[in-house]
Design an enzyme around this catalytic site. Sequence first.
Site, PDB file in Angstrom:
ATOM      1  N   GLY A 109      39.254 -39.917 -25.663  1.00  0.00           N
ATOM      2  CA  GLY A 109      40.376 -39.350 -26.424  1.00  0.00           C
ATOM      3  C   GLY A 109      41.448 -38.726 -25.536  1.00  0.00           C
ATOM      4  O   GLY A 109      42.519 -38.365 -26.010  1.00  0.00           O
ATOM      5  N   HIS A 111      41.529 -35.723 -23.993  1.00  0.00           N
ATOM      6  CA  HIS A 111      41.806 -34.293 -24.191  1.00  0.00           C
ATOM      7  C   HIS A 111      41.362 -33.414 -23.036  1.00  0.00           C
ATOM      8  O   HIS A 111      41.507 -32.190 -23.105  1.00  0.00           O
ATOM      9  CB  HIS A 111      41.137 -33.786 -25.474  1.00  0.00           C
ATOM     10  CG  HIS A 111      41.804 -34.286 -26.718  1.00  0.00           C
ATOM     11  ND1 HIS A 111      41.720 -35.592 -27.114  1.00  0.00           N
ATOM     12  CD2 HIS A 111      42.588 -33.672 -27.637  1.00  0.00           C
ATOM     13  CE1 HIS A 111      42.412 -35.750 -28.225  1.00  0.00           C
ATOM     14  NE2 HIS A 111      42.953 -34.607 -28.565  1.00  0.00           N
ATOM     15  N   ASP A 112      40.807 -33.974 -22.019  1.00  0.00           N
ATOM     16  CA  ASP A 112      40.338 -33.157 -20.900  1.00  0.00           C
ATOM     17  C   ASP A 112      41.442 -32.172 -20.480  1.00  0.00           C
ATOM     18  O   ASP A 112      42.567 -32.584 -20.186  1.00  0.00           O
ATOM     19  CB  ASP A 112      39.976 -34.065 -19.719  1.00  0.00           C
ATOM     20  CG  ASP A 112      39.159 -33.343 -18.671  1.00  0.00           C
ATOM     21  OD1 ASP A 112      37.965 -33.633 -18.554  1.00  0.00           O
ATOM     22  OD2 ASP A 112      39.722 -32.447 -17.983  1.00  0.00           O
ATOM     23  N   GLY A 180      34.228 -37.736 -24.809  1.00  0.00           N
ATOM     24  CA  GLY A 180      34.220 -36.522 -24.004  1.00  0.00           C
ATOM     25  C   GLY A 180      33.606 -35.353 -24.761  1.00  0.00           C
ATOM     26  O   GLY A 180      32.850 -34.562 -24.203  1.00  0.00           O
ATOM     27  N   TYR A 472      36.001 -26.936 -22.044  1.00  0.00           N
ATOM     28  CA  TYR A 472      37.293 -26.297 -21.777  1.00  0.00           C
ATOM     29  C   TYR A 472      37.468 -26.279 -20.268  1.00  0.00           C
ATOM     30  O   TYR A 472      37.557 -25.237 -19.626  1.00  0.00           O
ATOM     31  CB  TYR A 472      37.359 -24.890 -22.367  1.00  0.00           C
ATOM     32  CG  TYR A 472      37.439 -24.870 -23.891  1.00  0.00           C
ATOM     33  CD1 TYR A 472      37.734 -26.022 -24.613  1.00  0.00           C
ATOM     34  CD2 TYR A 472      37.250 -23.688 -24.596  1.00  0.00           C
ATOM     35  CE1 TYR A 472      37.819 -26.001 -25.997  1.00  0.00           C
ATOM     36  CE2 TYR A 472      37.339 -23.661 -25.986  1.00  0.00           C
ATOM     37  CZ  TYR A 472      37.618 -24.826 -26.678  1.00  0.00           C
ATOM     38  OH  TYR A 472      37.703 -24.796 -28.050  1.00  0.00           O
TER      39      TYR A 472
HETATM   40  C1  LIG Z   1      43.940 -30.060 -28.705  1.00  0.00           C
HETATM   41  C2  LIG Z   1      42.502 -29.886 -28.301  1.00  0.00           C
HETATM   42  C3  LIG Z   1      41.600 -29.366 -29.217  1.00  0.00           C
HETATM   43  C4  LIG Z   1      40.252 -29.209 -28.895  1.00  0.00           C
HETATM   44  N1  LIG Z   1      39.394 -28.684 -29.826  1.00  0.00           N
HETATM   45  C5  LIG Z   1      38.093 -28.540 -29.509  1.00  0.00           C
HETATM   46  C6  LIG Z   1      37.161 -28.007 -30.448  1.00  0.00           C
HETATM   47  O1  LIG Z   1      37.516 -27.658 -31.576  1.00  0.00           O
HETATM   48  N2  LIG Z   1      35.867 -27.881 -30.073  1.00  0.00           N
HETATM   49  C7  LIG Z   1      35.426 -28.254 -28.825  1.00  0.00           C
HETATM   50  O2  LIG Z   1      34.232 -28.159 -28.552  1.00  0.00           O
HETATM   51  N3  LIG Z   1      36.293 -28.764 -27.923  1.00  0.00           N
HETATM   52  C8  LIG Z   1      37.593 -28.907 -28.230  1.00  0.00           C
HETATM   53  N4  LIG Z   1      38.451 -29.418 -27.291  1.00  0.00           N
HETATM   54  C9  LIG Z   1      37.928 -29.803 -25.981  1.00  0.00           C
HETATM   55  C10 LIG Z   1      37.334 -31.200 -26.048  1.00  0.00           C
HETATM   56  O3  LIG Z   1      36.036 -31.140 -26.629  1.00  0.00           O
HETATM   57  C11 LIG Z   1      37.193 -31.783 -24.643  1.00  0.00           C
HETATM   58  O4  LIG Z   1      38.445 -31.827 -24.022  1.00  0.00           O
HETATM   59  C12 LIG Z   1      36.566 -33.171 -24.690  1.00  0.00           C
HETATM   60  O5  LIG Z   1      36.109 -33.511 -23.406  1.00  0.00           O
HETATM   61  C13 LIG Z   1      37.557 -34.189 -25.180  1.00  0.00           C
HETATM   62  O6  LIG Z   1      37.013 -35.471 -25.280  1.00  0.00           O
HETATM   63  P1  LIG Z   1      37.989 -36.725 -25.134  1.00  0.00           P
HETATM   64  O7  LIG Z   1      37.170 -37.943 -25.248  1.00  0.00           O
HETATM   65  O8  LIG Z   1      39.150 -36.555 -26.039  1.00  0.00           O
HETATM   66  O9  LIG Z   1      38.535 -36.503 -23.663  1.00  0.00           O
HETATM   67  P2  LIG Z   1      38.674 -37.400 -22.360  1.00  0.00           P
HETATM   68  O10 LIG Z   1      39.764 -36.727 -21.600  1.00  0.00           O
HETATM   69  O11 LIG Z   1      38.841 -38.831 -22.697  1.00  0.00           O
HETATM   70  O12 LIG Z   1      37.286 -37.192 -21.636  1.00  0.00           O
HETATM   71  C14 LIG Z   1      36.823 -35.933 -21.183  1.00  0.00           C
HETATM   72  C15 LIG Z   1      35.783 -36.126 -20.067  1.00  0.00           C
HETATM   73  O13 LIG Z   1      34.699 -36.925 -20.529  1.00  0.00           O
HETATM   74  C16 LIG Z   1      34.630 -38.155 -19.813  1.00  0.00           C
HETATM   75  N5  LIG Z   1      34.355 -39.212 -20.785  1.00  0.00           N
HETATM   76  C17 LIG Z   1      35.137 -39.570 -21.835  1.00  0.00           C
HETATM   77  N6  LIG Z   1      34.559 -40.550 -22.531  1.00  0.00           N
HETATM   78  C18 LIG Z   1      33.385 -40.825 -21.932  1.00  0.00           C
HETATM   79  C19 LIG Z   1      32.342 -41.751 -22.199  1.00  0.00           C
HETATM   80  N7  LIG Z   1      32.420 -42.585 -23.230  1.00  0.00           N
HETATM   81  N8  LIG Z   1      31.280 -41.780 -21.376  1.00  0.00           N
HETATM   82  C20 LIG Z   1      31.202 -40.946 -20.316  1.00  0.00           C
HETATM   83  N9  LIG Z   1      32.159 -40.036 -20.016  1.00  0.00           N
HETATM   84  C21 LIG Z   1      33.243 -39.975 -20.815  1.00  0.00           C
HETATM   85  C22 LIG Z   1      35.976 -38.305 -19.155  1.00  0.00           C
HETATM   86  O14 LIG Z   1      35.918 -39.106 -17.998  1.00  0.00           O
HETATM   87  C23 LIG Z   1      36.331 -36.873 -18.856  1.00  0.00           C
HETATM   88  O15 LIG Z   1      35.680 -36.433 -17.696  1.00  0.00           O
HETATM   89  C24 LIG Z   1      39.808 -29.586 -27.603  1.00  0.00           C
HETATM   90  C25 LIG Z   1      40.714 -30.091 -26.684  1.00  0.00           C
HETATM   91  C26 LIG Z   1      42.058 -30.234 -27.013  1.00  0.00           C
HETATM   92  C27 LIG Z   1      43.037 -30.757 -25.996  1.00  0.00           C
END
Ligand SMILES: Cc1cc2nc3c(=O)[nH]c(=O)nc-3n(C[C@H](O)[C@H](O)[C@H](O)COP(=O)(O)OP(=O)(O)OC[C@H]3O[C@@H](n4cnc5c(N)ncnc54)[C@H](O)[C@@H]3O)c2cc1C
Length: 527
Positions: A109, A111-112, A180, A472
Amino acid sequence: MKLAHVSLLPCLVVVLVSLIGSTCADSHGNFLNCLHLRSANSSTISKVIYMQNNPSFSSVLNAYIQNTKFITPTTPKPLVIVKALQISHIQSTIYCSKKHGLQIRIRSGGHDFEGLSYVSEVPFVILDLLHFRAVKVDVKNEVAWVESGATIGELYYGIATKTKTLAFPAGVCHTVGVGGHFSGGGYGILIRKYGLAADHVIDALLVDVNGRVLDRKSMGEDLFWAIRGGGGNTFGIVLAWKVKLVQVPPVVTVYTVNKNLEQNVTKILHRWQYIAHKLPDDLFTDVTITKVNSTQAGKKTVQAAFKGLFLGGVDKLIPLVQDKFPELGLTKKDCLELSWAESVLYFGGVSTQSLEIMLNRTALARPTFKAKSDYVKEPIPESGLEGIMSRFLEKEVDVVLMMMVAFGGRMEQVAENEIPYPHRAGNLYQASYLVGWTNGEDEGKYISWIRRLHSYLGTYASKSPREAYYNYRDLDIGTNNVGYTSYEQASIWGRKYYKNNFKRLAQVKSMVDPMNFFRNEQSVPPL
Ligand SMILES: Cc1cc2nc3c(=O)[nH]c(=O)nc-3n(C[C@H](O)[C@H](O)[C@H](O)COP(=O)(O)OP(=O)(O)OC[C@H]3O[C@@H](n4cnc5c(N)ncnc54)[C@H](O)[C@@H]3O)c2cc1C
Ligand SMILES: *[C@@H]1O[C@H](CO)[C@@H](O)[C@H](O)[C@H]1NC(C)=O
Ligand SMILES: *[C@@H]1O[C@H](CO)[C@@H](O)[C@H](O)[C@H]1NC(C)=O
Ligand SMILES: *[C@@H]1O[C@H](CO)[C@@H](O)[C@H](O)[C@H]1NC(C)=O
Ligand SMILES: *[C@@H]1O[C@H](CO)[C@@H](O)[C@H](O)[C@H]1NC(C)=O
């Protein structure tokens, strides 16, 4: 559904030693050749590769950069983005990246907080899982399979269109990626009743460093333990997760009560710290503190939004809050009765009539920000809270936010080593704080402001270690080297995120990826 009172708050808000001697351009060309050679059908692989000279490169890259701090001309860019359509594309990307000394950044997604899914200082490839986003909900057995590239909104929508009495205890902002989020824990408004998203994972599909596709049985319980909170980009690429859904009533109640400095906010917040973690599990509360315009022209004040989610109707909620937390002065007009899925949008600050917005991956504003987290085990005295307020009022910052999320309930009952996420019993709440600015502005003063706030909170937050929430992500708490990183060095940041679970994570890493192929600034190194 009527969400007129919803606040407009924006939804909260290496390591590769070059294995070969070739230049970037060479490894890049070789990497592409390798991908074509590995693909039985070269014409399908061409469609999923975006090189820097592709006119769509920037739009594909920027589409899921959720912290615009990392959309600048100087942010390092990947050599190639692979938007995989099938598992063989993922396997080929791993094989060819290993062979040609490129690092992989996995993006679900995007959101890192530190951009680790799409930024790296060393030559790298983005493996984008956007096309892996199927959601299959089985209402009868109360389970679902969800692919990593799906958003939690897509999961919630998949559940909500089938039933109003099942839910999933993950985050609030619906654009967050499953990949993530689940691999770092994942919490939301059901945390007190049901714990974390990762607590409810019962099976998974993972592609390991050798390209094998493993499920829970074939990966074994150690690796299955590690991927439920032990971090992404570390143990392999998780393709899909099987989760246990949880039960909710068809009607839940939400509320918001705002208090500012002129309304004794500090006193009420002080009280909240003693009450929130002890409320019945059916009542979740959080507090979001922001800086807002005062009623006096040209002046600013600090406002706290006290919010709640009650798994039941308003008529039961009001007497409960009046009894346990009379200082809040909750009345019926502060409350709304909604379905659980609608309550997620309410907490996300999304005002809409329709759940369809949960399918929109770009519906939320994308801020430029830096954030940090803490765990609080003793109430902060009023004088300490006043110190936070006065920092919020400092002139150099404007977009500032602190969110306090009540713990207790289910979080008290799960052992610290059940899954890698360790911040369980004994926490009153988790505090996370964020400073935002306009993209392109000099970020120095903002970063130093939030570091000063973190240092100020050192007196009041957890100690030895000063805990932090992995999801976070904050690179200020320690990072790996570019090149070899010892277990001891990694423990500096690792113990903050994982406490005593860090050792076992390193043991699992040694077993499944001993050459440390999957790595980033905060990935667990092998022992
Ligand atoms: C606007 C916003 C709101 C949020 N709200 C919440 C919340 O309510 N509760 C909460 O707990 N957190 C929240 N978060 C934090 C969020 O849980 C983390 O940022 C999470 O890692 C996001 O996952 P992603 O897949 O979108 O991110 P990405 O940036 O795609 O991935 C994050 C990390 O995981 C790794 N990764 C991604 N996909 C995989 C996969 N399939 N296999 C192995 N590794 C992978 C990536 O390489 C990276 O290191 C929020 C973040 C933002 C920006
Ligand atoms: C390769 O894939 C394309 C697009 O999916 C398809 O049209 C074509 O028939 C495939 N060729 C072979 C040899 O499988
Ligand atoms: C704030 O607290 C003081 C002293 O406890 C009280 O007199 C006053 O009425 C309160 N103000 C508001 C707006 O509640
Ligand atoms: C706050 O006040 C400033 C002027 O002092 C104004 O420009 C701004 O629009 C106000 N913000 C809100 C949210 O009302
Ligand atoms: C998603 O939301 C954005 C921002 O509100 C909007 O511009 C876009 O049109 C929406 N997309 C769809 C498919 O509704």
